[in-house]
Motif scaffolding. Structure first.
Motif, PDB file in Angstrom:
ATOM      1  N   GLY A 215       0.774  -1.239   0.000  1.00 59.49           N
ATOM      2  CA  GLY A 215       0.000   0.000   0.000  1.00 59.49           C
ATOM      3  C   GLY A 215       0.797   1.275   0.000  1.00 59.49           C
ATOM      4  O   GLY A 215       0.258   2.360   0.230  1.00 59.49           O
ATOM      5  N   ARG A 216       2.077   1.183  -0.241  1.00 58.12           N
ATOM      6  CA  ARG A 216       2.902   2.391  -0.348  1.00 58.12           C
ATOM      7  C   ARG A 216       4.146   2.070  -1.161  1.00 58.12           C
ATOM      8  O   ARG A 216       4.428   0.895  -1.444  1.00 58.12           O
ATOM      9  N   TYR A 217       4.864   3.124  -1.536  1.00 61.63           N
ATOM     10  CA  TYR A 217       6.129   2.920  -2.222  1.00 61.63           C
ATOM     11  C   TYR A 217       7.252   2.702  -1.201  1.00 61.63           C
ATOM     12  O   TYR A 217       7.090   2.981  -0.015  1.00 61.63           O
ATOM     13  N   GLY A 218       8.374   2.186  -1.685  1.00 60.24           N
ATOM     14  CA  GLY A 218       9.505   1.941  -0.798  1.00 60.24           C
ATOM     15  C   GLY A 218      10.297   3.208  -0.537  1.00 60.24           C
ATOM     16  O   GLY A 218      10.131   4.229  -1.223  1.00 60.24           O
ATOM     17  N   ARG A 219      11.153   3.147   0.470  1.00 60.51           N
ATOM     18  CA  ARG A 219      11.978   4.299   0.847  1.00 60.51           C
ATOM     19  C   ARG A 219      13.449   3.971   0.633  1.00 60.51           C
ATOM     20  O   ARG A 219      13.871   2.824   0.856  1.00 60.51           O
ATOM     21  N   PRO A 220      14.238   4.964   0.255  1.00 55.22           N
ATOM     22  CA  PRO A 220      15.676   4.720   0.067  1.00 55.22           C
ATOM     23  C   PRO A 220      16.318   4.073   1.289  1.00 55.22           C
ATOM     24  O   PRO A 220      17.186   3.210   1.164  1.00 55.22           O
ATOM     25  N   GLU A 221      15.876   4.465   2.473  1.00 60.05           N
ATOM     26  CA  GLU A 221      16.462   3.911   3.711  1.00 60.05           C
ATOM     27  C   GLU A 221      16.182   2.415   3.826  1.00 60.05           C
ATOM     28  O   GLU A 221      16.971   1.669   4.424  1.00 60.05           O
ATOM     29  N   GLU A 222      15.050   1.962   3.258  1.00 55.53           N
ATOM     30  CA  GLU A 222      14.734   0.529   3.322  1.00 55.53           C
ATOM     31  C   GLU A 222      15.651  -0.272   2.396  1.00 55.53           C
ATOM     32  O   GLU A 222      16.030  -1.403   2.706  1.00 55.53           O
ATOM     33  N   VAL A 223      16.001   0.326   1.263  1.00 57.40           N
ATOM     34  CA  VAL A 223      16.983  -0.328   0.381  1.00 57.40           C
ATOM     35  C   VAL A 223      18.336  -0.362   1.090  1.00 57.40           C
ATOM     36  O   VAL A 223      19.024  -1.388   1.110  1.00 57.40           O
ATOM     37  N   ALA A 224      18.689   0.761   1.695  1.00 59.50           N
ATOM     38  CA  ALA A 224      19.983   0.847   2.388  1.00 59.50           C
ATOM     39  C   ALA A 224      20.076  -0.202   3.494  1.00 59.50           C
ATOM     40  O   ALA A 224      21.104  -0.875   3.645  1.00 59.50           O
ATOM     41  N   ASP A 225      18.997  -0.377   4.252  1.00 60.36           N
ATOM     42  CA  ASP A 225      19.019  -1.362   5.351  1.00 60.36           C
ATOM     43  C   ASP A 225      19.241  -2.773   4.816  1.00 60.36           C
ATOM     44  O   ASP A 225      19.974  -3.565   5.415  1.00 60.36           O
ATOM     45  N   LEU A 226      18.607  -3.092   3.692  1.00 62.03           N
ATOM     46  CA  LEU A 226      18.775  -4.445   3.133  1.00 62.03           C
ATOM     47  C   LEU A 226      20.201  -4.638   2.612  1.00 62.03           C
ATOM     48  O   LEU A 226      20.818  -5.689   2.834  1.00 62.03           O
ATOM     49  N   VAL A 227      20.739  -3.632   1.958  1.00 60.71           N
ATOM     50  CA  VAL A 227      22.126  -3.735   1.469  1.00 60.71           C
ATOM     51  C   VAL A 227      23.072  -3.927   2.642  1.00 60.71           C
ATOM     52  O   VAL A 227      23.995  -4.747   2.591  1.00 60.71           O
ATOM     53  N   MET A 228      22.843  -3.198   3.730  1.00 60.32           N
ATOM     54  CA  MET A 228      23.722  -3.340   4.906  1.00 60.32           C
ATOM     55  C   MET A 228      23.649  -4.764   5.457  1.00 60.32           C
ATOM     56  O   MET A 228      24.664  -5.346   5.845  1.00 60.32           O
TER      57      MET A 228
END
Ligand SMILES: NC(=O)c1ccc[n+]([C@@H]2O[C@H](COP(=O)([O-])OP(=O)(O)OC[C@H]3O[C@@H](n4cnc5c(N)ncnc54)[C@H](OP(=O)(O)O)[C@@H]3O)[C@@H](O)[C@H]2O)c1
Length: 250
Positions: A215-228
């Motif tokens: 129900g929403r778009y993703g956030r850059p911080e969520e991509v960053a957390d997964l990469v980390m």
């Protein structure tokens, strides 16, 4: 005693491309928080990469801001050289820069096709080619390519973009088994619809897409957390990990 491949990112030398973008900015800040020493590479917007380097300098971390057009086949080698000169051998490579000019269906001219493939696929390979030998010699390395759900489902940008990102998956599968025994992991993260990026600028509540199950778009911080999380895990390799709000099972 903690083994080297299980240790954190503090002190590791990182080369992050696309650092001037939405996802690159969020990831750059996560890397600074983790105590990594980062070469922040921009395309045209060098000032954005410089800001990140200044944030790192402020807390006493080594960092450098670089710039270069990754459509130029000579740029990857130069960026690795400049990053190595500033920080020492690269421990972590994140080819995050991406080029995504929208084209409808088959309306992709050869110039657009070639530039998209050069930035999104050739440059990540050339960067990997430059850094992997020293990683293998040092028995530690992390490569995380930034793909897209478009590689699986086609997506909204066009066939040139989807093909360039799907090519990264082939690169992961070709490289990972060759380097796995030398402490080097190779993975890709494949996001979809990440807002607050140039590719998908800020959106209002009213424009939320019902096509995204969460129900929403993703956030850059969520991509960053997964990469980390990928960077911290020495047993995870040869994987393409989706981050798409449920749009696609991978
Ligand atoms: N946003 C999304 O919804 C989404 C979804 C799936 C995948 N992705 C992927 O996520 C990655 C980061 O994109 P983003 O969402 O953060 O978009 P963005 O804000 O538009 O950032 C794109 C980054 O790529 C750099 N870049 C583009 N062309 C370049 C070139 N020729 N040479 C060097 N650098 C170049 C840009 O540098 P300058 O601005 O300095 O030129 C910028 O730092 C990309 O690989 C993209 O394909 C994004």
């Amino acid at each position: 005693m903690m083994r080297l491949e299980e240790s954190g990112l503090a002190g590791r030398a990182v080369l992050l491309t696309g650092a001037s973008g939405g996802i690159g900015g969020a990831l750059g800040r996560r890397l600074i928080s983790a105590g990594a020493r980062v070469a922040f590479a921009a395309g045209g917007r060098y000032a954005e990469a410089k800001l990140l380097a200044e944030e790192a300098w402020e807390i006493g971390l080594d960092a450098v801001a670089l710039e270069g057009d990754l459509a130029d086949p000579l740029t990857p080698e130069r960026l690795v050289q400049e990053a190595t000169d500033a920080l020492g051998p690269i421990d972590v490579l994140i080819p995050n820069a991406g080029y995504a000019p929208r084209r409808i269906r088959l309306a992709v001219d050869t110039r657009t096709w070639d530039r998209t493939l050069a930035v999104n696929l050739r440059a990540p390979f050339l960067l990997a080619q430059e850094v992997i030998p020293a990683m293998m010699a040092r028995r530690y390395g992390r490569l995380v390519f930034i793909s897209s759900t478009a590689a699986f489902i086609g997506g909204i940008v066009g066939p040139h973009y989807a093909a360039s990102k799907a090519g990264l998956h082939g690169l992961v599968h070709a490289l990972a088994p060759q380097v796995a025994g030398h402490g080097v992991t190779v993975n890709a993260v494949a996001p979809a619809l990440i807002e607050n990026t140039r590719m998908l600028p800020s959106l209002t509540e009213g424009s939320l897409s019902p096509a995204v199950p969460v129900g929403r778009y993703g956030r850059p911080e969520e991509v960053a957390d997964l990469v980390m999380a990928v960077l911290h895990n020495g047993y995870l390799t040869d994987q393409v990990i989706g981050l798409n709000g449920g749009i696609h099972p991978r």
